[in-house]
Structures are given as C-alpha cells and as structure tokens.
Design a protein around this motif. Structure first.
Motif, short mmCIF file in Angstrom:
data_model
loop_
_atom_site.label_atom_id
_atom_site.label_comp_id
_atom_site.label_asym_id
_atom_site.label_seq_id
_atom_site.Cartn_x
_atom_site.Cartn_y
_atom_site.Cartn_z
N LEU A 15 0.82 -1.22 0.00
CA LEU A 15 0.00 0.00 0.00
C LEU A 15 0.85 1.26 0.00
N THR A 16 2.10 1.17 0.46
CA THR A 16 2.91 2.37 0.67
C THR A 16 4.16 2.35 -0.21
N GLU A 17 5.20 1.62 0.23
CA GLU A 17 6.48 1.62 -0.49
C GLU A 17 6.34 1.18 -1.95
N ALA A 18 5.69 0.03 -2.15
CA ALA A 18 5.58 -0.50 -3.52
C ALA A 18 4.83 0.49 -4.40
N GLY A 19 3.75 1.06 -3.86
CA GLY A 19 2.95 2.00 -4.64
C GLY A 19 3.72 3.24 -5.02
N TYR A 20 4.37 3.86 -4.05
CA TYR A 20 5.09 5.10 -4.33
C TYR A 20 6.24 4.87 -5.32
N ARG A 21 6.97 3.77 -5.13
CA ARG A 21 8.09 3.49 -6.04
C ARG A 21 7.59 3.22 -7.46
N ALA A 22 6.48 2.48 -7.57
CA ALA A 22 5.98 2.14 -8.90
C ALA A 22 5.63 3.40 -9.70
#
Lengths: 421, 421
Positions: B332-339
């Motif tokens: 919900l956080t790290e993966a989303g922002y990096r993507a």
C-alpha cells in the motif's frame, strides 16, 4: 425513561420514533418532544435495528493482533493457549468491556459469546448495556473428573446469573465434539431441554473434524449430535463449513441456528469448503453471521463481516445475485433477534428498542440510492453515530461515556501478554 | 509552509516530524515548534505513509450502490452503461471530488485512475490536493474513425494537462484488449516510450478474455501485449487473474506493475482464479492493490482492500502465513510510491510529505501489540484522523474543509441517475 428521535429516515420514510422504557412506542411524524426525557435530532441519519453477532469470544479483544499470519498449530500452542492460561476473571471483565465498547461503536446490540471466567463477562455486559448470550467454555477432554468439575461450575453459574438481568442470558457452551465427551454432550442436551437453555458449539469448522468424527463414531459430526439429541432450535452452531446433504437436512429440520464466520474462516484458512449458504438457504435453514473472536478476525464489526459474507458467497457460488444486501442485513437483524427470542429485529411499535443511527453524511454513504447496499458494501461500523439498546442511549453523536477509561484498562491488562511476545 | 507533528509514534518510536514545503525535513524528538506554521499534537497517534490505490475509476462514486447483486451482462447493459451515457464533465468533476474526499478521509494520497471526461478529473484532483495518475478511457471498438478521434483527444489532453501540476500525472488508458484495436495499442506503446507516459489497462480479469484472445490472436493476453511491445515498467495492469507460468515470467521480467483488486473480483464473481499472489511474489513481480471503481466495491478504503487481499490470498493458497500484515502494508505504501516514481513511500527526511495520522485510541486499535496487524486486520480507513499530501494538511482531526459542500453537490448530481432506477 423515554427517548424521542426526530426527523430520522426509518423504514423508508422521514419520521419520529418514540421509545418508552425498553420498547419502541410509536413511529409517526411530528411527535410531541415535551413528553421525552431525551430528544435526538435524527436529521441526516437513518435508524436501523441493532445488529446481532452470532458467534464470538468477546474477551479475546485482549489478544487482538497478539499473533497473526501463523500456521494454526504453532499459533495455538505457542501463542494463544499460553496467553489464555494467564487470563484472570478480571482480564475477562476488562476484555469483554473493550469488546462491548467496540460493539456499541459499530452497532452490535446482541452478541452470542463463549469464553472462560464467565462471571467477568456477566459483569462487563451488565455495565455496558448491550445484550449478551453468555456461555462458559465447557471442555472436559474426555476426562470424567474434569467433566464433573465443569458440570458443577455450569450449575453454579446458572444459579448465580440466570434470570438476574434482562440483558444477560446464560447459555451452555460445549466447545466442540473433539474436546467434549459424549457423556457431557448428553448432559448438555438434557439440561438445555429441561431449562430451555441455549447451547453454543463449534461445529464442522475443518475437514479434519469430519474425518476424525467418522473414525471415532462411524458418523459425521451433525449425525453424531443428532444421535446425542443435541439438535434443536436452542442450538447455535458456529462455522458449519463441512456439511453433506443429509447433515444440511438434519440441521434445517431441527431448527438449529447456523453461524457463518467468513473473516475467521479465511484468516485461519479452514480449507476450500466454506459455509454452503446457497444450499442451506434454499432449504430454509436458520442462518446467522458472526465475527468469531478478535484473535482470528481481528475486530467485531458486523458490517465488515456482512460484506465479507456477501462477497465470498457470491464468488464461491459463481452467482453475483446470491446473498444480496437486503438479505444480508436481515440476517444481521431480524434473523438474529428471532433466533435468540428477543423480538423481531425490526423498528416497529412493541419491538425492543435496539436502534442504531447511521450517518448519511458520511462520504461512503453518498449517494444514497439504496440504504441496504450502502450499509453492506460501502460503509462499515464507523458510520454508526448512536446506539440504543433496551431503551438506553449507549452512544450519542459518537460519544460513549467512560470510553477512555475502558481503553486504558484494556491497555494495562494487555501488558502482561505483551511481555510474553 | 512548514508543519510540525509532535510526539507521534513513527517508525516504532515517539518523535517529532518536521515537514518543509512538499517534503519531510527532519525526524527527531523535541523539534522547535516556533519555526512551524502549523503544529499538530500527535500524541496517541501513529504516523504512517499515505496509501496508494493502484486501480480505480474515481468518479464512479456517483454510481455507489446504484445497482448491485446482478449478473454482469444486465448490470452493465441495463444499469451502468445507460447511466454512464448521461455523464457530463461536470459529473466527473463532482464524482472525482467525492472520491478524493473519501480517499482523504480513509488515507489514500495517490490513486491511479481511468475514466471518461478527463478534464473533470484533473480539475477535481487539483482542488482536492491528493496525487492522481489520470488517464482517459481509450476504447475504439476496432473502428478506425473512433481510433483517430481517441488519439486526437489523448494528444490534446496531454498538451493541456501534462506537467502543469505536481499532483497530476497524465497517463494513457487503453481499456482492455477486447475493446481496443492492435493499431491503437501499438500507438499507445510508442507514445508511452517516447514521452515516458504510464499506461493503465485492464488485463486478464476473466477467463473469457483469455479464451477470446487465444481465438483471435493465437496467443494469451500477456503474450499479445508482449508482441505489441506494451510490456514495460510504465504499464499498470489491473486484475491479472488468469495468468499462466510464461505470462507470469513475462510480466515479472518486463517490470509491469500488477494491480490486485480483491473486493471487485469477489463482487463481480470473476471465476475461481484470482490473482496468483504467491507465484507472482516468488518471482519478484511488482504488485499493488486497488479498489476498482465504486460500482464494483463499493468504497475506496484501502485498509479494507488490504484485509480482503491478505485473507483471500491466505485462504486461496491454504497458507495462513502468506501476505502477512507488514508485507500488505508495504504494498500500500512503499511499492505503490516506487511504482509511480514518487519517492519511496516511507517516512524519512527527503521523502514526499504524504503522511497519515492513525488514532491509537480507537477501540479497534487497542491493544497495540503490532501496528501493522492492527492496520490491516483490525481497523479500517475510519482510524485515519489526519491526512497530509505534498506537504499540505488536507484533513485535521477528522475535519476536511468544504466536505459538506462536496457531498451536497454529489447528491445533486446523483438525482438524474436515481430517476432512471
């Protein structure tokens, strides 16, 4: 004591609701507010019946998030059982108060409980003001001495607490067929019939339970309970994931109330078969929904459980029309109240005054094409702004008196469990 | 503009957080409040990064609860498509504002959108202050004239809105392989590469899509997109329920971001196969979560979606250790922002100031053994008390300026659809 709710959306119309004592007195526009002790402005809100949680272990709120994402065996053996071994009656009181607080906040006004240290739960329910069907966990592990102890304890609980409070009903809580002897189950069946007591049991939660029962008794679990004489409309059976056609017939014909716990079933991964709703509802079985305890859910929000149930059943049956919103909501209200013999679970004169107000200005409740749909699919328990149970206003405009103290006590009680993590 | 959050639980410790302009400046105990334009008391709260919604159609909030519990074909043909035919740019503006309101309230600070009347969505996102990756639905139905129109429209949108606002990124939104011609998909692939644009597509949502693709192109959907040259780390593919081993390899190797929408998949009953998380995560694929639009969910609460995803995946794989709370939250956080190339989705100096405050005094957040577990399994979006995006305080103590006006406008816009019910 009388309460007047003004200008509220109720049964599809804007009206006033008058509550006198523990019951709903009148529903009509423009009732006289001067006669009321408490007047509530219902504008921008909908009044719906309180929700029923058909299966929980309330005090396990103390183990909310204590251990998750584990295989069943180490979860039970390394985490839950050692923690439960340290539980005191005071802990159960504190944990049940926290549970009631959460239930008041999310709209549950009646819950069916099974747990240790029953007197702690009774005390909490009396103070908090919602309805509890409370049973002590009965486990004898097939040991005669333990059985006698448990029977004695149950009898003393019945003497101490039965019929003492309009909100508390004492039930019998034989844990499951794999933890309770046949002799004890027979005693439960006899006492339940003699005294008209409800029975609360876990039934066919996993496939293993069926396999083991066939091996031990040459029958499937429901057939075994039928043989013992335990099947009746006083029995509340939690889970019922693994049932064959004959078992579904037996359960339906005997009027047993079946409690589906979708969130717990997914979280503990009980295997591919989950509560055959379509087949059971076609038969006309009595079906309720439950959260299970907070160690396997991890909350007591019945609207969340309703969404999980409705969507999981649709998907499992490959039928998006199954368990539509209105039907799901009737399970939470009418079906629940009728099953426990507490009125009809509707908002009508003469019914118990167990009423929730729902915020229609919550963004998730906008637009409002169909209230049932919004309740089941869009909002959750946080849309409840007021909770009335048995004619008492327990939460008003989102405020529950004493909330911070209950939370502080629960935090304090949790410390000793946190040390063992 | 600078904000100071005092005494908040952040990254496991009680500390202060200083925000300067759009970024996090400093995290340390006892920072000087005199330097801050706004001081927030974070006591009894936890600071976590804002959430990413990887797939939605924001303005469909206007169709929340409009039609449920129906078979897919009549649902689309009799309800959703006739209603969408009446949608105006103003409706999309109003519906997207309502969606942003709900997202701010439930903690989403970045969403990946695909819908009609893009200018309405752009206007709403700019006003509301969260991050939108916005794409116009591109459907040509294999018609050359329609394709030219759509291409022209997309080019004019890019000219009008690209790079004009730090919160808005314009992407390309080819709807799906069964509604968009190969020629159009090739154009999308070329333009995306040339200009570095994200692409948002529906992919392998149902088995039928795979069957039809094999028939039409002699390849499975992912192979078809590979053949066209559409697979890259600029592509966001929603659903991905029906994938074979080779397709999973192709998607992983090309860095495509796969968006799992568990609530929508259950509600629309997409069939027995749902997003093969275990196989994809083992390969190291980039995985996000999404709500899908409000007509098939019916809310935008990412914490609810996180719970559905985690529990459904555990149960589907018969593995209660799969998709544990911490991993779900990182999606919900790290993966989303990096993507989406917007920092790292963590709370650290230099990161974008997209921060939520979570109420630790909410009964569902008590006790607090593990914050991750409580966030994913116990609470929902209603535990968010404050939302900061790009250094701006959008919600403080549960209050969002202008909320009642946005709700009134959405109600008004919904009237014309209600008349067709």
């Amino acid at each position: 004591m009388s309460i007047l709710i003004q200008n509220v959306l109720v049964n599809g119309e804007i009206s006033d609701i008058r509550i006198r004592g523990p019951r709903i007195d009148q529903i009509a526009p423009s009732l006289n507010p001067e006669e009321a002790d408490e007047v509530i402005n219902g504008k921008g809100q909908a009044a719906v019946p309180g929700f029923v949680n058909g299966h929980t272990h309330a005090a396990m709120t103390l183990f909310r998030g204590f251990a998750d994402d584990m295989e069943l065996k180490p979860w039970l053996e390394e985490k839950i059982w050692p923690a439960e071994a340290k539980l005191t009656e005071e802990d159960v009181y504190v944990g049940t108060r926290l549970a009631c607080l959460e239930m008041i906040r999310t709209g549950t006004t009646l819950f069916n409980d099974m747990y240790w240290h029953l007197p702690g739960a009774v005390k909490a329910v009396r103070e908090m003001g919602i309805r509890g069907i409370l049973s002590a966990v009965f486990i004898d592990l097939f040991d005669t001495e333990k059985r006698e102890e448990q029977i004695e304890q149950n009898i003393s609980y019945l003497e101490a607490f039965r019929g003492k409070d309009p909100l508390v009903q004492i039930a019998l809580g034989p844990h499951a067929i794999y933890t309770v002897s046949r002799e004890a189950l027979e005693w439960v069946a006899r006492l339940s019939e003699e005294k008209g007591l409800f029975i609360h049991i876990h039934l066919s939660e996993t496939k293993q339970e069926v396999v083991d029962c066939l091996k031990a008794h040459g029958m499937r679990p429901v057939e075994y309970l039928h043989d013992i004489g335990l099947l009746s409309d006083r029995l509340f059976a939690a889970h019922c994931n693994y049932l064959d056609e004959n078992e579904m017939d037996l359960l339906t014909e005997s009027g047993v109330h079946l409690v589906h716990n979708p969130v717990s079933n997914l979280k503990l991964t009980v295997g591919k078969s989950i509560f055959p709703y379509k087949a059971l509802s076609k038969r006309g079985a009595s079906i309720l929904l439950g959260t299970d305890g907070c160690s396997s859910n991890n909350n007591l929000d019945m609207l969340e459980t309703a969404k999980f149930a409705s969507l999981l059943q649709k998907w499992q049956s490959d039928d998006p029309t199954l368990l539509p919103a209105g039907e799901t909501l009737r399970i939470l209200t009418e079906a629940g109240y009728r099953a426990f013999g507490v009125g009809n679970g509707g908002i009508a004169p003469g019914e118990p005054a167990d009423i929730l107000l729902i915020d229609l200005n919550h963004p998730q409740n906008v637009p409002l094409y169909h209230l049932d749909s919004n309740l089941v699919y869009a909002v959750n328990g946080s849309a409840v702004t007021a909770t009335i149970c048995n004619g008492k206003l327990l939460m008003k405009e989102g405020v529950i008196p004493g909330e911070s103290e209950i939370i502080a006590e629960a935090r304090e009680a949790a410390r000793k469990f946190a040390r063992t993590l």
